[in-house]
Structures are given as C-alpha cells and as structure tokens.
Scaffold this motif. Sequence first.
Motif, PDB file in Angstrom:
ATOM      1  N   GLN A 347       0.832  -1.209   0.000  1.00 59.84           N
ATOM      2  CA  GLN A 347       0.000   0.000   0.000  1.00 59.84           C
ATOM      3  C   GLN A 347       0.867   1.258   0.000  1.00 59.84           C
ATOM      4  OE1 GLN A 347      -3.092  -1.098  -0.559  1.00 59.84           O
ATOM      5  NE2 GLN A 347      -2.055  -3.045  -0.152  1.00 59.84           N
ATOM      6  N   TYR A 348       2.003   1.167   0.698  1.00 63.98           N
ATOM      7  CA  TYR A 348       2.907   2.321   0.745  1.00 63.98           C
ATOM      8  C   TYR A 348       3.755   2.426  -0.514  1.00 63.98           C
ATOM      9  CZ  TYR A 348       1.576   3.617   5.431  1.00 63.98           C
ATOM     10  OH  TYR A 348       0.855   4.064   6.513  1.00 63.98           O
ATOM     11  N   ILE A 349       3.938   1.301  -1.214  1.00 64.73           N
ATOM     12  CA  ILE A 349       4.599   1.325  -2.525  1.00 64.73           C
ATOM     13  C   ILE A 349       3.767   2.170  -3.487  1.00 64.73           C
ATOM     14  CG2 ILE A 349       4.948  -0.091  -4.594  1.00 64.73           C
ATOM     15  CD1 ILE A 349       7.286  -0.445  -2.868  1.00 64.73           C
ATOM     16  N   ILE A 350       2.463   1.919  -3.473  1.00 61.82           N
ATOM     17  CA  ILE A 350       1.548   2.647  -4.360  1.00 61.82           C
ATOM     18  C   ILE A 350       1.557   4.146  -4.047  1.00 61.82           C
ATOM     19  CG2 ILE A 350      -0.899   2.905  -5.003  1.00 61.82           C
ATOM     20  CD1 ILE A 350      -1.164  -0.153  -4.389  1.00 61.82           C
ATOM     21  N   LYS A 351       1.723   4.472  -2.756  1.00 67.11           N
ATOM     22  CA  LYS A 351       1.752   5.883  -2.341  1.00 67.11           C
ATOM     23  C   LYS A 351       3.107   6.544  -2.580  1.00 67.11           C
ATOM     24  CE  LYS A 351      -0.130   6.868   1.658  1.00 67.11           C
ATOM     25  NZ  LYS A 351      -0.440   6.795   3.106  1.00 67.11           N
ATOM     26  N   ASN A 352       4.126   5.720  -2.873  1.00 61.39           N
ATOM     27  CA  ASN A 352       5.487   6.251  -3.030  1.00 61.39           C
ATOM     28  C   ASN A 352       6.103   5.837  -4.367  1.00 61.39           C
ATOM     29  OD1 ASN A 352       6.485   7.487  -0.222  1.00 61.39           O
ATOM     30  ND2 ASN A 352       5.187   5.716   0.214  1.00 61.39           N
ATOM     31  N   LYS A 353       5.352   6.040  -5.444  1.00 66.36           N
ATOM     32  CA  LYS A 353       5.848   5.666  -6.770  1.00 66.36           C
ATOM     33  C   LYS A 353       7.134   6.407  -7.128  1.00 66.36           C
ATOM     34  CE  LYS A 353       1.408   4.514  -8.952  1.00 66.36           C
ATOM     35  NZ  LYS A 353       0.491   4.875 -10.066  1.00 66.36           N
ATOM     36  N   ASN A 354       7.295   7.596  -6.587  1.00 65.61           N
ATOM     37  CA  ASN A 354       8.499   8.372  -6.910  1.00 65.61           C
ATOM     38  C   ASN A 354       9.773   7.654  -6.467  1.00 65.61           C
ATOM     39  OD1 ASN A 354       7.507   8.923  -4.213  1.00 65.61           O
ATOM     40  ND2 ASN A 354       9.119  10.470  -4.047  1.00 65.61           N
ATOM     41  N   LYS A 355       9.679   6.891  -5.353  1.00 59.50           N
ATOM     42  CA  LYS A 355      10.851   6.158  -4.878  1.00 59.50           C
ATOM     43  C   LYS A 355      11.181   4.998  -5.817  1.00 59.50           C
ATOM     44  CE  LYS A 355      10.468   7.494  -0.053  1.00 59.50           C
ATOM     45  NZ  LYS A 355      10.424   7.077   1.365  1.00 59.50           N
ATOM     46  N   ILE A 356      10.151   4.407  -6.397  1.00 60.50           N
ATOM     47  CA  ILE A 356      10.368   3.361  -7.395  1.00 60.50           C
ATOM     48  C   ILE A 356      11.012   3.964  -8.636  1.00 60.50           C
ATOM     49  CG2 ILE A 356       9.226   1.751  -8.962  1.00 60.50           C
ATOM     50  CD1 ILE A 356       7.265   1.084  -6.872  1.00 60.50           C
ATOM     51  N   PHE A 357      10.539   5.122  -9.010  1.00 61.32           N
ATOM     52  CA  PHE A 357      11.088   5.804 -10.185  1.00 61.32           C
ATOM     53  C   PHE A 357      12.582   6.080  -9.990  1.00 61.32           C
ATOM     54  CE2 PHE A 357      12.382   9.614 -12.448  1.00 61.32           C
ATOM     55  CZ  PHE A 357      11.912   9.361 -13.735  1.00 61.32           C
ATOM     56  N   LEU A 358      12.954   6.612  -8.823  1.00 59.88           N
ATOM     57  CA  LEU A 358      14.355   6.943  -8.542  1.00 59.88           C
ATOM     58  C   LEU A 358      15.223   5.687  -8.521  1.00 59.88           C
ATOM     59  CD1 LEU A 358      13.854   9.643  -5.752  1.00 59.88           C
ATOM     60  CD2 LEU A 358      14.574  10.033  -8.124  1.00 59.88           C
ATOM     61  N   LYS A 363      19.147   2.346 -11.423  1.00 61.80           N
ATOM     62  CA  LYS A 363      19.488   1.026 -11.953  1.00 61.80           C
ATOM     63  C   LYS A 363      19.879   1.131 -13.425  1.00 61.80           C
ATOM     64  CE  LYS A 363      19.225  -3.452 -10.691  1.00 61.80           C
ATOM     65  NZ  LYS A 363      19.777  -4.012  -9.446  1.00 61.80           N
ATOM     66  N   LEU A 364      19.123   1.903 -14.181  1.00 58.80           N
ATOM     67  CA  LEU A 364      19.395   2.078 -15.604  1.00 58.80           C
ATOM     68  C   LEU A 364      20.670   2.885 -15.825  1.00 58.80           C
ATOM     69  CD1 LEU A 364      15.758   2.796 -16.824  1.00 58.80           C
ATOM     70  CD2 LEU A 364      17.097   0.737 -17.284  1.00 58.80           C
ATOM     71  N   ASN A 366      23.280   2.989 -13.910  1.00 57.95           N
ATOM     72  CA  ASN A 366      24.427   2.118 -13.629  1.00 57.95           C
ATOM     73  C   ASN A 366      24.738   1.192 -14.797  1.00 57.95           C
ATOM     74  OD1 ASN A 366      24.711   3.214 -11.085  1.00 57.95           O
ATOM     75  ND2 ASN A 366      23.534   1.607 -10.057  1.00 57.95           N
ATOM     76  N   ARG A 367      23.725   0.934 -15.641  1.00 55.33           N
ATOM     77  CA  ARG A 367      23.908   0.077 -16.820  1.00 55.33           C
ATOM     78  C   ARG A 367      24.089   0.910 -18.096  1.00 55.33           C
ATOM     79  NH1 ARG A 367      21.797  -5.330 -16.573  1.00 55.33           N
ATOM     80  NH2 ARG A 367      21.357  -5.941 -14.418  1.00 55.33           N
ATOM     81  N   SER A 368      24.218   2.220 -17.906  1.00 54.50           N
ATOM     82  CA  SER A 368      24.379   3.152 -19.035  1.00 54.50           C
ATOM     83  C   SER A 368      23.224   3.042 -20.024  1.00 54.50           C
ATOM     84  CB  SER A 368      25.717   2.899 -19.759  1.00 54.50           C
ATOM     85  OG  SER A 368      26.791   3.098 -18.865  1.00 54.50           O
ATOM     86  N   ILE A 369      22.027   2.887 -19.489  1.00 61.61           N
ATOM     87  CA  ILE A 369      20.811   2.809 -20.308  1.00 61.61           C
ATOM     88  C   ILE A 369      20.003   4.087 -20.090  1.00 61.61           C
ATOM     89  CG2 ILE A 369      18.668   1.552 -20.726  1.00 61.61           C
ATOM     90  CD1 ILE A 369      20.058  -0.956 -19.646  1.00 61.61           C
ATOM     91  N   SER A 370      19.535   4.665 -21.161  1.00 57.56           N
ATOM     92  CA  SER A 370      18.796   5.926 -21.051  1.00 57.56           C
ATOM     93  C   SER A 370      17.418   5.819 -21.693  1.00 57.56           C
ATOM     94  CB  SER A 370      19.594   7.052 -21.710  1.00 57.56           C
ATOM     95  OG  SER A 370      18.883   8.271 -21.642  1.00 57.56           O
ATOM     96  N   TYR A 371      16.392   6.231 -20.948  1.00 55.47           N
ATOM     97  CA  TYR A 371      15.016   6.269 -21.457  1.00 55.47           C
ATOM     98  C   TYR A 371      14.352   7.538 -20.933  1.00 55.47           C
ATOM     99  CZ  TYR A 371      14.780   1.575 -23.470  1.00 55.47           C
ATOM    100  OH  TYR A 371      14.966   0.474 -24.258  1.00 55.47           O
ATOM    101  N   SER A 372      13.330   7.972 -21.614  1.00 53.67           N
ATOM    102  CA  SER A 372      12.626   9.184 -21.184  1.00 53.67           C
ATOM    103  C   SER A 372      11.865   8.931 -19.894  1.00 53.67           C
ATOM    104  CB  SER A 372      11.652   9.644 -22.265  1.00 53.67           C
ATOM    105  OG  SER A 372      10.567   8.732 -22.371  1.00 53.67           O
ATOM    106  N   ASN A 373      11.648   9.997 -19.144  1.00 55.55           N
ATOM    107  CA  ASN A 373      10.872   9.891 -17.902  1.00 55.55           C
ATOM    108  C   ASN A 373       9.457   9.381 -18.172  1.00 55.55           C
ATOM    109  OD1 ASN A 373      13.075  10.888 -16.615  1.00 55.55           O
ATOM    110  ND2 ASN A 373      12.202  12.886 -16.116  1.00 55.55           N
ATOM    111  N   ASP A 374       8.912   9.807 -19.288  1.00 52.97           N
ATOM    112  CA  ASP A 374       7.550   9.388 -19.640  1.00 52.97           C
ATOM    113  C   ASP A 374       7.485   7.879 -19.833  1.00 52.97           C
ATOM    114  OD1 ASP A 374       4.789  10.009 -20.469  1.00 52.97           O
ATOM    115  OD2 ASP A 374       5.463   9.264 -22.426  1.00 52.97           O
ATOM    116  N   ILE A 393      11.320  -3.981  -8.395  1.00 52.34           N
ATOM    117  CA  ILE A 393      10.858  -3.390  -9.648  1.00 52.34           C
ATOM    118  C   ILE A 393      11.686  -3.851 -10.846  1.00 52.34           C
ATOM    119  CG2 ILE A 393      12.219  -1.274  -9.370  1.00 52.34           C
ATOM    120  CD1 ILE A 393       8.662  -1.548 -10.873  1.00 52.34           C
ATOM    121  N   TRP A 394      12.983  -4.042 -10.653  1.00 52.77           N
ATOM    122  CA  TRP A 394      13.825  -4.426 -11.788  1.00 52.77           C
ATOM    123  C   TRP A 394      13.442  -5.804 -12.331  1.00 52.77           C
ATOM    124  CZ3 TRP A 394      16.526  -2.366 -15.410  1.00 52.77           C
ATOM    125  CH2 TRP A 394      17.402  -3.144 -16.178  1.00 52.77           C
ATOM    126  N   ASN A 395      13.174  -6.751 -11.457  1.00 55.03           N
ATOM    127  CA  ASN A 395      12.810  -8.105 -11.888  1.00 55.03           C
ATOM    128  C   ASN A 395      11.512  -8.137 -12.683  1.00 55.03           C
ATOM    129  OD1 ASN A 395      15.042  -9.278 -10.697  1.00 55.03           O
ATOM    130  ND2 ASN A 395      14.012  -9.628  -8.749  1.00 55.03           N
TER     131      ASN A 395
END
Length: 495
Positions: A347-358, A363-364, A366-374, A393-395
């Motif tokens: 429930q707190y994961i859903i309320k803290n999506k920004n932490k998942i985003f960060l 993670k990306l 560190n792997r030199s992978i780049s994608y848009s925020n969108d 989240i990575w798995n």
Amino acid sequence: MIRVRFAPSPTGPIHLGGIRTALYNYLLAKKYNGKFILRIEDTDQDRYLSHAESYILKSLKWCGIEPDEGFGYGGPYAPYQQSKRGHIYRLYLDFLLKKKYAYYAFDTDKDIKIKRKECEKLGVNFTYDHKIRMSLNNSLTMTKEKLTKKLKSKIPYVIRFKVTPGLSLKVHDMIRGCIEFNTNYLDDKILLKSNGTATYHLANTVDDHIMKITHVLRGEEWISSMFLHILIYQSFGWSPPNFAHLPLILNRNGKGKISKRNISSLDSPLFPIQWIESNTNIKINGYKELGYFPDAFINMLALLGWNPGNNREIFSLKELINFFSIKKINKSGVFFDKKKAIWFNKQYIIKNKNKIFLFLEKKLKNRSISYSNDFLWKVINLTIDRVNFVHEIWNHTYYFFIEPNYYEKDFLYEIKDKNSIVENIKILLDKLNIDPFSFSQLKCIFQGLKEKKFSMQLIRLAIVGKLKGINLLKILEMLGKRHSIKRIKKFIKSI
C-alpha cells in the motif's frame, strides 16, 4: 502532563513486541501533548551488550518514534541508565530497611539447595516467602549484634522485599479491568543483588516515581510483577502509575509468542533494522534491509493488538496519534501475519511511486541505459501491481530495457516438432509488420490465430526470455515494432 517511558534492556536487539510497546507509549504521549521517555534498564550486567544501546536508538529513529527525553536525548532526570543510578537506589533501600519492608539475606547457594531438598521431601515447592523465610539465614532470624557483625565482616548478602501475607490486592488495568491477587502467593523478591546492583523490581518502581511516569504500558508478561511493584509503591507511600499490559504477539504457526529465542523458526523478520551478533558477526536483516518502508512497518505494528473501531487499515503516524486509544487495545494475543505485513508495504509502494522511479532510474544509469521519464512512468504504472518492495521493480521491468540473453528452455523441450516453432514465428513476423503497432491492432492479429495460446507463449519467450510478465500486447506496444521484431529474429537464431 502524561509521561510515559519505554524501558528496554540492552541484552540484545529489540524485536516486534518491544517496538510495539515503544510505539503505543509514543502514541499515547503525543495524543495528549505529553512526554515519551527512553530509559535503559541495564541492571542485568551479565547479559549486557554495549552495542544494543545504539541499536535501540537507531531502531527508534528509523521507525520515526524518537523520544522527547531520556538516554541519548538528555533531560531533567539524567542519568537515564539504571547502572549509573545505584546511589539513588541505595537511599531508597535504606528507607525500606529502616521501615522493615526489606531485610538482609545471607543464604548461600548451598543453603538454598539444602532447603530446597528439604521441601522436596515434604512434597512442597521451595519458594523464598513468608512461610519459609524464618527458617533461613537472614536478618529476620538473627539478633542486631549478629547482623552488625556479618555486615562488618562483609559477608555477601542480598536485600529482599518483605511481603506481607494475607493481603488482597486489587489493581485496575486500563486494558484488562480489575485484576485481583492475594499476597500469600508472592515470594520475597530480591531488591539488591549480592554484587551491589539493584534488581529490575526496585529500579523500575523508584525510577518511575522519580521521573514522574503517569502511565506504564508494557507487555502482559509483567502482570505478575505488577503486584510486587504495587507493594513497593505502598511501602514508600507513593501513588502508583496507571498500568496497561499489552497482549502478546503470537507466531502464526501456533508455537507461542514471537521472541528472540525462536527466531530460527520464524519465516519473517523479527527486528526493525539489521542486528549484528557480536560474537560471530552474523548479520540478521530487519524490516529496513528487506525493503519495508518505516511508515508501513509502524502502520502494520500499530494494528497488531489495536484497532480504531472501523475497517480502516492505512494510517499515517499523525493519524495514528489522533485515533489512538488504550481502550481499543485487545486483551487477547494477536497473530503476526507475514502476508499482511507485505500487504501493508504494498500500500505504501503505491503511495510512493516516486521512490520506485528513482530506484529504476539509478538502476538504468548504472547500466548506461537511457530512457525518457515518460517511458519510465508508463513502465512503472504497468508493473506496480506486481511489486511489494522497491527493489523488486527491476525483476518485473528489465525486459522493457534490455533484450533477453537467455530463454527458459523447459517450454521449448516439451515441443516435439521444433520446426513448427520457427514456422509459427515466421508467420507471426509477417503479421506483426503493421502500422500503427498498437494494442488494439495487435489484439486483432492474435485473436485471428488458430493456435493463439501457443503463439503468444512463443512471442513472450522471444520478447521477455521467460513465460512470465504483464500483458504481452502491452509489452509489444511499449517496445514498438522495430525492437519487437528485432527480438523475435534474435530468438529464431537462438533456436
């Protein structure tokens, strides 16, 4: 003003029960603008662990329930470590001795052993109480001269509390109501050990009085000690604090209460943060290291024995303070449920999506992978239902960012005609060459296939590397036509 205290013993890490005790004390104090005090009850020096004190402070800080006063925080009644308050306890002991509420006992281990055997022969249990104390080696059975001589000779002794038998004690517990007990069943507990340190019973009552503690919230295992403490209060002529004995937290497997002794049999963490065994340096992860949010941990813990009287389950710490009431604490033990603990964190994961985003962004990077925020937010919103902890989240999303280098072979081995795999995929490749490469268009293509399930499994294996993941058509749409077809061709070569 309400003044409550959390008084752990630094003999090891605090477990769930201890932190819940601290939390309920904290909530009560904050609800009524009172003071939450931390006192270290380190009278058991044989089991004392110095790093346990810093562990207590770090645990409370991580949980967000820091004291207003006490050990590590200072205050008007310092020191807040009982091992440093011996001179204070001695003054009160002298008073009890003078008023004959306590007495010296010089019994050796050998004396006690002999008396115990005598009792066994008579078919009774040995207890150092009013029925037997007059037949033992203590100041009640000797002259003043003999006592003075023993004290001058520095013969080892303990000081025991002299329980008056035949009294009916009635104590109001704020959770359990009126509890009655007859002092005939109380033994003469030791107040001062032979090494000169006060026991828990004396130090606890004296400190609660001196520090003006108004409410004592502690585990139900201390109910039996409460009556002795009441007698000690009465001996000094003090009014006791209000008592509330909290229900036990029980193992879901039915094997008694949760405790440090049975940690090896638990399938879930027992400690709030990581504990390192001093002798072996073995690290035992806590809720923090396993990825729990402190807010989720506290929310879960608050409802282990208390509820607001409705079906609501998610509360911020501020809301817990507003809703908290001792009257709504359960009397009976409550089962700890690992699945429920994970549910709270979700429930707190859903309320803290920004932490998942960060986390995903790092993670990306560190792997030199780049994608848009969108793109990242779309991925997160598609997969968040599968995630209970940030680090998971990575798995559940890696296949959006990297091509699979490995394919689950079990599914392929079960297919007898391997040529049919390639043929099926080649047919699909032609069909997938569409514009727009959208969810609705892809849906039409797969619905028109004779072997829809088999075909979708093959494509999922080609795109993800395994047969698990979110809706395949969503994945294809997110990857786009070029990347999807590239992965499928790579899969054909692998076969």
